[in-house]
Design a protein around this motif. Structure first.
Motif, PDB file in Angstrom:
ATOM      1  N   ASP A 213       0.858  -1.185   0.000  1.00  0.00           N
ATOM      2  CA  ASP A 213       0.000   0.000   0.000  1.00  0.00           C
ATOM      3  C   ASP A 213       0.899   1.241   0.000  1.00  0.00           C
ATOM      4  O   ASP A 213       2.050   1.155   0.420  1.00  0.00           O
ATOM      5  CB  ASP A 213      -0.799  -0.097   1.317  1.00  0.00           C
ATOM      6  CG  ASP A 213      -1.802   0.984   1.494  1.00  0.00           C
ATOM      7  OD1 ASP A 213      -2.087   1.706   0.542  1.00  0.00           O
ATOM      8  OD2 ASP A 213      -2.315   1.110   2.627  1.00  0.00           O
ATOM      9  N   LYS A 215       0.623   4.623   1.826  1.00  0.00           N
ATOM     10  CA  LYS A 215      -0.260   5.294   2.794  1.00  0.00           C
ATOM     11  C   LYS A 215      -0.111   6.803   2.786  1.00  0.00           C
ATOM     12  O   LYS A 215      -1.050   7.519   3.113  1.00  0.00           O
ATOM     13  CB  LYS A 215       0.018   4.776   4.205  1.00  0.00           C
ATOM     14  CG  LYS A 215      -0.540   3.383   4.440  1.00  0.00           C
ATOM     15  CD  LYS A 215      -1.039   3.220   5.865  1.00  0.00           C
ATOM     16  CE  LYS A 215      -1.781   1.904   6.050  1.00  0.00           C
ATOM     17  NZ  LYS A 215      -0.888   0.736   6.044  1.00  0.00           N
ATOM     18  N   GLY A 227      -5.898   6.919   4.051  1.00  0.00           N
ATOM     19  CA  GLY A 227      -6.411   5.547   4.011  1.00  0.00           C
ATOM     20  C   GLY A 227      -5.641   4.684   3.034  1.00  0.00           C
ATOM     21  O   GLY A 227      -5.698   3.461   3.095  1.00  0.00           O
ATOM     22  N   TYR A 270      -6.288  -8.980   8.003  1.00  0.00           N
ATOM     23  CA  TYR A 270      -5.263  -8.234   7.272  1.00  0.00           C
ATOM     24  C   TYR A 270      -4.130  -7.942   8.245  1.00  0.00           C
ATOM     25  O   TYR A 270      -4.350  -7.304   9.274  1.00  0.00           O
ATOM     26  CB  TYR A 270      -5.928  -6.957   6.772  1.00  0.00           C
ATOM     27  CG  TYR A 270      -5.081  -5.832   6.231  1.00  0.00           C
ATOM     28  CD1 TYR A 270      -3.986  -5.318   6.918  1.00  0.00           C
ATOM     29  CD2 TYR A 270      -5.422  -5.224   5.034  1.00  0.00           C
ATOM     30  CE1 TYR A 270      -3.253  -4.268   6.425  1.00  0.00           C
ATOM     31  CE2 TYR A 270      -4.695  -4.155   4.532  1.00  0.00           C
ATOM     32  CZ  TYR A 270      -3.610  -3.692   5.241  1.00  0.00           C
ATOM     33  OH  TYR A 270      -2.895  -2.628   4.765  1.00  0.00           O
ATOM     34  N   GLU A 284       0.106  -3.563  12.361  1.00  0.00           N
ATOM     35  CA  GLU A 284      -1.305  -3.447  12.735  1.00  0.00           C
ATOM     36  C   GLU A 284      -2.055  -4.639  12.173  1.00  0.00           C
ATOM     37  O   GLU A 284      -1.597  -5.295  11.232  1.00  0.00           O
ATOM     38  CB  GLU A 284      -1.925  -2.170  12.142  1.00  0.00           C
ATOM     39  CG  GLU A 284      -1.959  -2.212  10.623  1.00  0.00           C
ATOM     40  CD  GLU A 284      -2.887  -1.189   9.979  1.00  0.00           C
ATOM     41  OE1 GLU A 284      -3.758  -0.644  10.657  1.00  0.00           O
ATOM     42  OE2 GLU A 284      -2.734  -0.972   8.769  1.00  0.00           O
ATOM     43  N   ASN A 286      -5.996  -5.485  10.624  1.00  0.00           N
ATOM     44  CA  ASN A 286      -7.319  -5.021  10.271  1.00  0.00           C
ATOM     45  C   ASN A 286      -8.219  -6.252  10.197  1.00  0.00           C
ATOM     46  O   ASN A 286      -7.771  -7.324   9.798  1.00  0.00           O
ATOM     47  CB  ASN A 286      -7.313  -4.286   8.927  1.00  0.00           C
ATOM     48  CG  ASN A 286      -6.490  -3.003   9.004  1.00  0.00           C
ATOM     49  OD1 ASN A 286      -6.568  -2.274   9.985  1.00  0.00           O
ATOM     50  ND2 ASN A 286      -5.681  -2.750   8.002  1.00  0.00           N
ATOM     51  N   ARG A 288     -10.643  -6.898   8.285  1.00  0.00           N
ATOM     52  CA  ARG A 288     -11.387  -6.748   7.026  1.00  0.00           C
ATOM     53  C   ARG A 288     -10.382  -6.749   5.890  1.00  0.00           C
ATOM     54  O   ARG A 288      -9.185  -6.781   6.125  1.00  0.00           O
ATOM     55  CB  ARG A 288     -12.099  -5.398   7.064  1.00  0.00           C
ATOM     56  CG  ARG A 288     -11.042  -4.321   7.439  1.00  0.00           C
ATOM     57  CD  ARG A 288     -11.479  -2.921   7.308  1.00  0.00           C
ATOM     58  NE  ARG A 288     -10.462  -2.031   7.848  1.00  0.00           N
ATOM     59  CZ  ARG A 288      -9.379  -1.611   7.184  1.00  0.00           C
ATOM     60  NH1 ARG A 288      -9.157  -2.031   5.957  1.00  0.00           N
ATOM     61  NH2 ARG A 288      -8.504  -0.812   7.751  1.00  0.00           N
ATOM     62  N   GLY A 290      -8.288  -4.911   2.862  1.00  0.00           N
ATOM     63  CA  GLY A 290      -7.686  -3.580   2.771  1.00  0.00           C
ATOM     64  C   GLY A 290      -8.301  -2.757   1.649  1.00  0.00           C
ATOM     65  O   GLY A 290      -8.797  -3.300   0.675  1.00  0.00           O
ATOM     66  N   ASP A 291      -8.254  -1.459   1.790  1.00  0.00           N
ATOM     67  CA  ASP A 291      -8.673  -0.549   0.737  1.00  0.00           C
ATOM     68  C   ASP A 291      -7.540   0.447   0.546  1.00  0.00           C
ATOM     69  O   ASP A 291      -7.255   1.187   1.486  1.00  0.00           O
ATOM     70  CB  ASP A 291      -9.968   0.153   1.157  1.00  0.00           C
ATOM     71  CG  ASP A 291     -10.601   0.935   0.018  1.00  0.00           C
ATOM     72  OD1 ASP A 291      -9.917   1.165  -0.994  1.00  0.00           O
ATOM     73  OD2 ASP A 291     -11.779   1.310   0.144  1.00  0.00           O
ATOM     74  N   PRO A 292      -6.803   0.466  -0.539  1.00  0.00           N
ATOM     75  CA  PRO A 292      -7.127  -0.084  -1.866  1.00  0.00           C
ATOM     76  C   PRO A 292      -6.522  -1.445  -2.216  1.00  0.00           C
ATOM     77  O   PRO A 292      -6.592  -1.842  -3.382  1.00  0.00           O
ATOM     78  CB  PRO A 292      -6.561   0.984  -2.802  1.00  0.00           C
ATOM     79  CG  PRO A 292      -5.321   1.465  -2.096  1.00  0.00           C
ATOM     80  CD  PRO A 292      -5.641   1.392  -0.628  1.00  0.00           C
ATOM     81  N   GLU A 293      -5.982  -2.219  -1.293  1.00  0.00           N
ATOM     82  CA  GLU A 293      -5.384  -3.510  -1.678  1.00  0.00           C
ATOM     83  C   GLU A 293      -6.397  -4.445  -2.341  1.00  0.00           C
ATOM     84  O   GLU A 293      -6.037  -5.253  -3.205  1.00  0.00           O
ATOM     85  CB  GLU A 293      -4.799  -4.213  -0.452  1.00  0.00           C
ATOM     86  CG  GLU A 293      -3.567  -3.537   0.135  1.00  0.00           C
ATOM     87  CD  GLU A 293      -3.895  -2.566   1.246  1.00  0.00           C
ATOM     88  OE1 GLU A 293      -4.995  -1.965   1.215  1.00  0.00           O
ATOM     89  OE2 GLU A 293      -3.069  -2.406   2.150  1.00  0.00           O
TER      90      GLU A 293
HETATM   91  N1  GLY Z   1      -4.943   0.292   2.938  1.00  0.00           N
HETATM   92  C1  GLY Z   1      -4.885   0.134   4.322  1.00  0.00           C
HETATM   93  C2  GLY Z   1      -6.118  -0.286   4.953  1.00  0.00           C
HETATM   94  O1  GLY Z   1      -7.050  -0.751   4.327  1.00  0.00           O
HETATM   95  O2  GLY Z   1      -6.203  -0.166   6.165  1.00  0.00           O
END
Ligand code: GLY
Ligand code: AMP
Length: 424
Positions: A213, A215, A227, A270, A284, A286, A288, A290-293
């Motif tokens: 990503d 960031k 994000g 994630y 970290e 997540n 869920r 990833g956005d934009p992964e």
């Molecule tokens: N691209 C990082 C996230 O979705 O947290």
């Protein structure tokens, strides 16, 4: 099967687009969706907000939804999976208790430490004097993090003690509201970042291809954290041997640790990683995708997303394998002027219609109004391409993006152009 995707960003457009291709899906609903999901074949937007859990349960009953897939973290942390399950509905994602892995950084850090999973050394504070004493006793560079959800923006990578102390003071004084009343201060790690996303059901999991990503807002990884301004897959610095290490040292102990703590983790997980000289470490989690992964990963996924999601939700994930397009994928985000701060919205976007089988323009903050597609959020589009090489994917995505017009729209010119391939 009728599928419901919860959310309205680029990630949800990519998930809905992919789910709609499944022969198992009769229809895909998106709540609330965006202009892009509204235009996909077999996909229908429904005006229910992603955080309106009772409204979503109502919708799922009314429409006879068979499987709900949750995009963003807020409803997961708020307990959407628990509520759906109590209502007898199938919803893929972790319970609120397991989603604390993302919802509370101090919870995640304590979890990592307790289970011996590699991560940066840290301490948690609610009091500035104690934070100041810690910084004084630990020379070196630090990262200061708001404990709660802050849309990827509650992290300050500080260059020196003074900057770390300023960030700690600002957060404890309410700069991120309640999310920052408790903070984590951790050692600043040096290395190359990578994202590793799996779909898990208890101890079973399938791993999506690695990704990376961008960031920071500006070229050269400068400016504030966002994000995510773009992503590509596979990650530059993860070969098969390192991937095996990540699975063995991070993913598997995490799923086992959750299980031992009484949380069978179901859903996407994630891991944001720093590849350091001492091996991969968790920055970290997540709970869920990833956005934009998601955007380049969904372009590369050849397997049936609905079959995978249904298997995870119903406890048959061990029967599934992933088929991945060997071609790299790359996504460039177009953001509205002002992002990641307050943005201008309502501007028309043109040039969206050209078709190219290797490129997909995923929508994020868009809506249809007055006969036009208009911006309505910070990240507006994610132009995503496949290519024989990363460079080819990159050229394709930028060529397509340059044909799109959004007044004041901003994007990075260097997605996929990190000095990559080398890790410490
Ligand atoms: N691209 C990082 C996230 O979705 O947290
Ligand atoms: P997070 O939301 O915790 O992933 O942090 C956002 C970004 O801050 C990460 O993607 C990294 O670029 C950076 N970051 C977080 N923690 C650290 C750390 N301990 N050392 C260096 N950079 C970090």
């Amino acid at each position: 099967m009728k599928i419901l995707i919860v959310g309205s960003g680029g990630r949800e457009h990519a998930l809905a687009w992919k789910a709609a291709q499944s022969p198992l899906a009769s229809e895909v609903l998106v709540a609330p969706g965006n202009a892009g999901t509204g235009r996909e074949p077999k996909v229908r937007n429904v005006a229910v907000e992603a955080t309106d859990i009772p409204g979503l349960i109502d919708l799922a009953y009314r429409e006879g939804v068979d499987l709900t897939i949750v995009g963003p973290e807020a409803p997961l942390v708020a307990g959407i999976v628990d509520r759906f399950t109590e209502a007898g509905l199938t919803c893929l994602g972790p319970t609120a208790a397991a989603a604390r892995l993302e919802g509370s950084k101090s919870f995640a850090k304590d979890f990592l430490a307790r289970h011996g999973i590699p991560t940066a050394r840290h301490e948690t504070f609610t009091d500035l004097a104690a934070a100041a004493r810690y910084l004084e006793a630990h020379p070196g560079a630090h990262v200061v993090k708001a404990d709660g959800l802050a849309s990827g923006k509650g992290v300050v990578v500080a260059d020196d003690q003074a900057a770390a102390l300023d960030a700690a003071a600002a957060m404890l004084n309410g700069a991120f509201g309640e999310a920052g009343r408790r903070i984590v201060i951790e050692e600043r790690l040096v290395g190359v970042e990578a994202s590793f996303i799996v779909l898990a059901d208890g101890l079973d999991y399938v791993a999506f291809p690695t990704s990376e990503d961008h960031k920071r807002l500006a070229d050269g990884d400068r400016g504030p954290n966002t994000g995510g301004m773009g992503a590509f897959s596979p990650a530059s610095a993860v070969d098969a041997a390192l991937e095996a290490v990540i699975r063995r040292q991070i993913i598997e102990p995490t799923l086992r640790g959750l299980q031992d703590d009484g949380h069978r983790y179901r859903g996407f997980l994630y891991a944001g990683l720093m590849l350091t000289a001492d091996g991969p470490k968790v920055l970290e989690f997540n709970c869920r995708f990833g956005d934009p992964e998601t955007q380049p990963i969904m372009m590369r996924l050849r397997s049936d997303l609905v079959a995978l999601a249904a298997a995870a939700a119903h406890g048959t994930l061990s029967s599934q394998t992933l088929e991945i397009d060997p071609r790299p994928g790359l996504c460039v985000v177009l953001a509205a002027p002002g992002y990641p701060g307050a943005v201008r919205t309502g501007d028309p976007i043109t040039g969206l219609d050209a078709a190219d089988p290797e490129t997909k323009v995923f929508h994020a903050g868009t809506r249809e109004a007055d006969g036009a597609v208009r911006s309505c959020g910070g990240r507006v589009l994610g132009v995503t391409s496949l290519g024989a090489t990363l460079e080819e994917a990159r050229e394709r995505a930028y060529r397509r993006l340059e044909a799109i017009a959004l007044d004041g729209g901003l994007y990075r010119r260097d997605i996929g152009r990190r000095p990559y391939g080398s890790r410490p």
